[in-house]
Scaffold this motif. Structure first.
Motif, PDB file in Angstrom:
ATOM      1  N   ASP A  24       0.846  -1.035  -0.021  1.00 44.78           N
ATOM      2  CA  ASP A  24      -0.139   0.041  -0.014  1.00 44.78           C
ATOM      3  C   ASP A  24       0.759   1.259  -0.113  1.00 44.78           C
ATOM      4  O   ASP A  24       0.393   2.483  -0.155  1.00 44.78           O
ATOM      5  CB  ASP A  24      -1.012   0.041   1.145  1.00 44.78           C
ATOM      6  N   GLU A  25       2.132   1.127   0.050  1.00 47.30           N
ATOM      7  CA  GLU A  25       3.192   2.233   0.089  1.00 47.30           C
ATOM      8  C   GLU A  25       3.716   2.615  -1.387  1.00 47.30           C
ATOM      9  O   GLU A  25       4.218   3.537  -1.449  1.00 47.30           O
ATOM     10  CB  GLU A  25       4.165   2.273   1.127  1.00 47.30           C
ATOM     11  N   LEU A  26       3.512   1.576  -2.321  1.00 49.64           N
ATOM     12  CA  LEU A  26       4.198   1.609  -3.550  1.00 49.64           C
ATOM     13  C   LEU A  26       3.614   2.573  -4.383  1.00 49.64           C
ATOM     14  O   LEU A  26       2.355   3.055  -4.660  1.00 49.64           O
ATOM     15  CB  LEU A  26       3.952   0.211  -4.185  1.00 49.64           C
ATOM     16  N   CYS A  27       4.528   3.523  -5.087  1.00 50.17           N
ATOM     17  CA  CYS A  27       4.065   4.584  -5.893  1.00 50.17           C
ATOM     18  C   CYS A  27       3.723   3.815  -7.304  1.00 50.17           C
ATOM     19  O   CYS A  27       4.244   2.720  -7.539  1.00 50.17           O
ATOM     20  CB  CYS A  27       5.129   5.706  -6.467  1.00 50.17           C
ATOM     21  N   PRO A  28       3.041   4.113  -8.194  1.00 51.91           N
ATOM     22  CA  PRO A  28       2.761   3.589  -9.342  1.00 51.91           C
ATOM     23  C   PRO A  28       3.984   2.813 -10.118  1.00 51.91           C
ATOM     24  O   PRO A  28       3.693   1.848 -10.782  1.00 51.91           O
ATOM     25  CB  PRO A  28       1.836   4.532 -10.407  1.00 51.91           C
ATOM     26  N   LEU A  29       4.954   3.731 -10.163  1.00 50.03           N
ATOM     27  CA  LEU A  29       6.098   3.340 -10.732  1.00 50.03           C
ATOM     28  C   LEU A  29       6.856   2.070  -9.997  1.00 50.03           C
ATOM     29  O   LEU A  29       7.366   1.196 -11.132  1.00 50.03           O
ATOM     30  CB  LEU A  29       7.236   4.547 -10.794  1.00 50.03           C
ATOM     31  N   LEU A  30       6.931   2.108  -8.815  1.00 50.55           N
ATOM     32  CA  LEU A  30       7.486   0.874  -8.181  1.00 50.55           C
ATOM     33  C   LEU A  30       6.410  -0.428  -8.254  1.00 50.55           C
ATOM     34  O   LEU A  30       6.802  -1.508  -8.310  1.00 50.55           O
ATOM     35  CB  LEU A  30       7.726   1.289  -6.841  1.00 50.55           C
ATOM     36  N   ALA A  31       5.130  -0.168  -8.235  1.00 43.09           N
ATOM     37  CA  ALA A  31       4.316  -1.320  -8.346  1.00 43.09           C
ATOM     38  C   ALA A  31       4.343  -1.731  -9.927  1.00 43.09           C
ATOM     39  O   ALA A  31       4.362  -3.056  -9.971  1.00 43.09           O
ATOM     40  CB  ALA A  31       2.745  -0.573  -8.212  1.00 43.09           C
ATOM     41  N   ASP A  32       4.390  -0.831 -10.926  1.00 42.00           N
ATOM     42  CA  ASP A  32       4.674  -1.430 -12.150  1.00 42.00           C
ATOM     43  C   ASP A  32       6.114  -2.240 -12.317  1.00 42.00           C
ATOM     44  O   ASP A  32       6.189  -3.153 -13.095  1.00 42.00           O
ATOM     45  CB  ASP A  32       4.853  -0.078 -13.269  1.00 42.00           C
ATOM     46  N   ALA A  33       7.103  -1.784 -11.704  1.00 38.65           N
ATOM     47  CA  ALA A  33       8.351  -2.199 -11.765  1.00 38.65           C
ATOM     48  C   ALA A  33       8.393  -3.566 -11.220  1.00 38.65           C
ATOM     49  O   ALA A  33       8.856  -4.844 -11.830  1.00 38.65           O
ATOM     50  CB  ALA A  33       9.472  -1.271 -11.210  1.00 38.65           C
ATOM     51  N   LEU A  34       7.832  -3.692  -9.951  1.00 40.69           N
ATOM     52  CA  LEU A  34       7.606  -5.069  -9.491  1.00 40.69           C
ATOM     53  C   LEU A  34       6.766  -6.235 -10.377  1.00 40.69           C
ATOM     54  O   LEU A  34       7.101  -7.346 -10.278  1.00 40.69           O
ATOM     55  CB  LEU A  34       7.106  -5.127  -8.008  1.00 40.69           C
ATOM     56  N   ALA A  35       5.910  -5.400 -10.854  1.00 46.56           N
ATOM     57  CA  ALA A  35       4.833  -6.369 -11.748  1.00 46.56           C
ATOM     58  C   ALA A  35       5.678  -7.043 -12.644  1.00 46.56           C
ATOM     59  O   ALA A  35       5.503  -8.056 -13.377  1.00 46.56           O
ATOM     60  CB  ALA A  35       3.479  -5.612 -11.931  1.00 46.56           C
ATOM     61  N   ALA A  36       6.383  -6.127 -13.533  1.00 45.73           N
ATOM     62  CA  ALA A  36       7.176  -6.458 -14.636  1.00 45.73           C
ATOM     63  C   ALA A  36       8.103  -7.439 -14.078  1.00 45.73           C
ATOM     64  O   ALA A  36       8.544  -8.404 -15.307  1.00 45.73           O
ATOM     65  CB  ALA A  36       7.774  -5.248 -15.416  1.00 45.73           C
ATOM     66  N   GLN A  37       9.015  -7.284 -13.306  1.00 46.62           N
ATOM     67  CA  GLN A  37       9.923  -7.996 -12.853  1.00 46.62           C
ATOM     68  C   GLN A  37       9.305  -9.713 -12.440  1.00 46.62           C
ATOM     69  O   GLN A  37       9.840 -10.401 -12.724  1.00 46.62           O
ATOM     70  CB  GLN A  37      10.748  -7.593 -11.457  1.00 46.62           C
ATOM     71  N   ARG A  38       8.280  -9.612 -11.825  1.00 43.56           N
ATOM     72  CA  ARG A  38       7.320 -10.904 -11.568  1.00 43.56           C
ATOM     73  C   ARG A  38       7.154 -11.506 -12.869  1.00 43.56           C
ATOM     74  O   ARG A  38       7.303 -12.748 -12.817  1.00 43.56           O
ATOM     75  CB  ARG A  38       6.583 -10.692 -10.675  1.00 43.56           C
ATOM     76  N   ALA A  39       6.550 -10.731 -13.626  1.00 44.33           N
ATOM     77  CA  ALA A  39       6.248 -11.482 -14.940  1.00 44.33           C
ATOM     78  C   ALA A  39       7.476 -11.863 -15.784  1.00 44.33           C
ATOM     79  O   ALA A  39       7.256 -12.880 -16.590  1.00 44.33           O
ATOM     80  CB  ALA A  39       5.448 -10.111 -15.828  1.00 44.33           C
ATOM     81  N   ALA A  40       8.651 -11.339 -15.675  1.00 49.61           N
ATOM     82  CA  ALA A  40       9.929 -11.801 -16.358  1.00 49.61           C
ATOM     83  C   ALA A  40      10.483 -13.108 -15.471  1.00 49.61           C
ATOM     84  O   ALA A  40      11.572 -13.546 -16.092  1.00 49.61           O
ATOM     85  CB  ALA A  40      10.864 -10.565 -16.300  1.00 49.61           C
ATOM     86  N   GLY A  41       9.803 -13.527 -14.477  1.00 45.75           N
ATOM     87  CA  GLY A  41      10.525 -14.468 -13.783  1.00 45.75           C
ATOM     88  C   GLY A  41      11.176 -14.515 -12.456  1.00 45.75           C
ATOM     89  O   GLY A  41      11.814 -15.196 -11.879  1.00 45.75           O
ATOM     90  N   LEU A  42      11.281 -13.173 -12.079  1.00 51.78           N
ATOM     91  CA  LEU A  42      12.071 -12.858 -10.785  1.00 51.78           C
ATOM     92  C   LEU A  42      11.058 -13.059  -9.664  1.00 51.78           C
ATOM     93  O   LEU A  42      10.014 -12.308  -9.704  1.00 51.78           O
ATOM     94  CB  LEU A  42      12.461 -11.370 -11.038  1.00 51.78           C
ATOM     95  N   ARG A  43      11.670 -13.746  -8.734  1.00 52.37           N
ATOM     96  CA  ARG A  43      10.980 -13.973  -7.494  1.00 52.37           C
ATOM     97  C   ARG A  43      11.339 -13.235  -6.396  1.00 52.37           C
ATOM     98  O   ARG A  43      12.607 -13.027  -6.154  1.00 52.37           O
ATOM     99  CB  ARG A  43      10.785 -15.506  -7.181  1.00 52.37           C
ATOM    100  N   ARG A  44      10.645 -13.059  -5.475  1.00 51.13           N
ATOM    101  CA  ARG A  44      10.891 -12.450  -3.993  1.00 51.13           C
ATOM    102  C   ARG A  44      11.566 -11.210  -4.242  1.00 51.13           C
ATOM    103  O   ARG A  44      12.574 -10.698  -3.454  1.00 51.13           O
ATOM    104  CB  ARG A  44      11.915 -13.549  -3.155  1.00 51.13           C
ATOM    105  N   ARG A  45      11.077 -10.292  -4.776  1.00 46.92           N
ATOM    106  CA  ARG A  45      11.462  -8.981  -5.043  1.00 46.92           C
ATOM    107  C   ARG A  45      10.743  -8.136  -4.183  1.00 46.92           C
ATOM    108  O   ARG A  45       9.649  -8.359  -4.055  1.00 46.92           O
ATOM    109  CB  ARG A  45      11.215  -8.671  -6.577  1.00 46.92           C
ATOM    110  N   VAL A  46      11.179  -7.059  -3.724  1.00 46.22           N
ATOM    111  CA  VAL A  46      10.718  -6.143  -2.960  1.00 46.22           C
ATOM    112  C   VAL A  46      11.016  -4.614  -3.299  1.00 46.22           C
ATOM    113  O   VAL A  46      12.137  -4.612  -4.113  1.00 46.22           O
ATOM    114  CB  VAL A  46      11.032  -6.170  -1.491  1.00 46.22           C
TER     115      VAL A  46
END
Length: 168
Positions: free
Chosen positions: A140-162
């Motif tokens: 709930d503290e993520l700005c849109p840029l960080l939320a999008d970055a984490l979503a893209a990283q997860r979609a690319a196969g990166l796990r346990r990202r914060v």
């Protein structure tokens, strides 16, 4: 540390940065960084733009490029987009010095925070940044840029990202 020098990147440095990034990527367990992603480095155009804009730093150790940091800005926030130290130069304070250069740039630019995404569990990732004063953000503290970055990283196969932030 007298042999260490952090400076803004020069055009001549750019061709050597992908080798540093790929060598650093080889340190990650395959479960965290899939094999295909170990072959990908920051695009040349992104490095060139960052160099021209004064937001790309290199670390020289004994006259050899040992690492680099790439930052960006969005509004009143700075982002550490990439930071790599070649494994041959690891555990010598180079990453800490590179982050310090980015922090100085962000403060000089009047930015409010420095943000990044990283692996939560690897000692040279989230715990390292926590030792520099960053804290992990809740969803709930993520700005849109960080939320999008984490979503893209997860979609690319990166796990346990914060996402992490340091208030400047």
């Amino acid at each position: 540390m007298a042999a260490l020098r952090i400076r803004l990147a020069a055009v001549d440095d750019l061709p050597r940065l992908p080798d540093i990034e790929l060598a650093a990527a080889a340190l990650f367990p395959e479960g965290d960084l899939p094999a295909l992603l170990r072959l990908v480095s920051t695009p040349e155009a992104a490095l060139a733009a960052a160099q021209r804009e004064g937001r790309l730093w290199v670390a020289e150790r004994h006259g050899e490029l040992a690492g680099f940091a790439l930052a960006s800005r969005n509004g009143e926030c700075a982002y550490l987009d990439e930071m790599d130290v070649h494994p041959d130069h690891g555990r010598r304070g180079i990453g800490r010095a590179l982050v310090g250069a980015v922090q100085g740039w962000a403060r000089a630019g009047g930015l409010r925070s420095l943000n990044l995404t990283t692996f939560a569990h690897l000692p040279w990732n989230a715990p390292f940044y926590a030792s520099l004063g960053f804290r992990q953000l809740r969803e709930d503290e993520l700005c849109p840029l960080l939320a999008d970055a984490l979503a893209a990283q997860r979609a690319a196969g990166l796990r346990r990202r914060v996402a992490m932030r340091q208030v400047l």
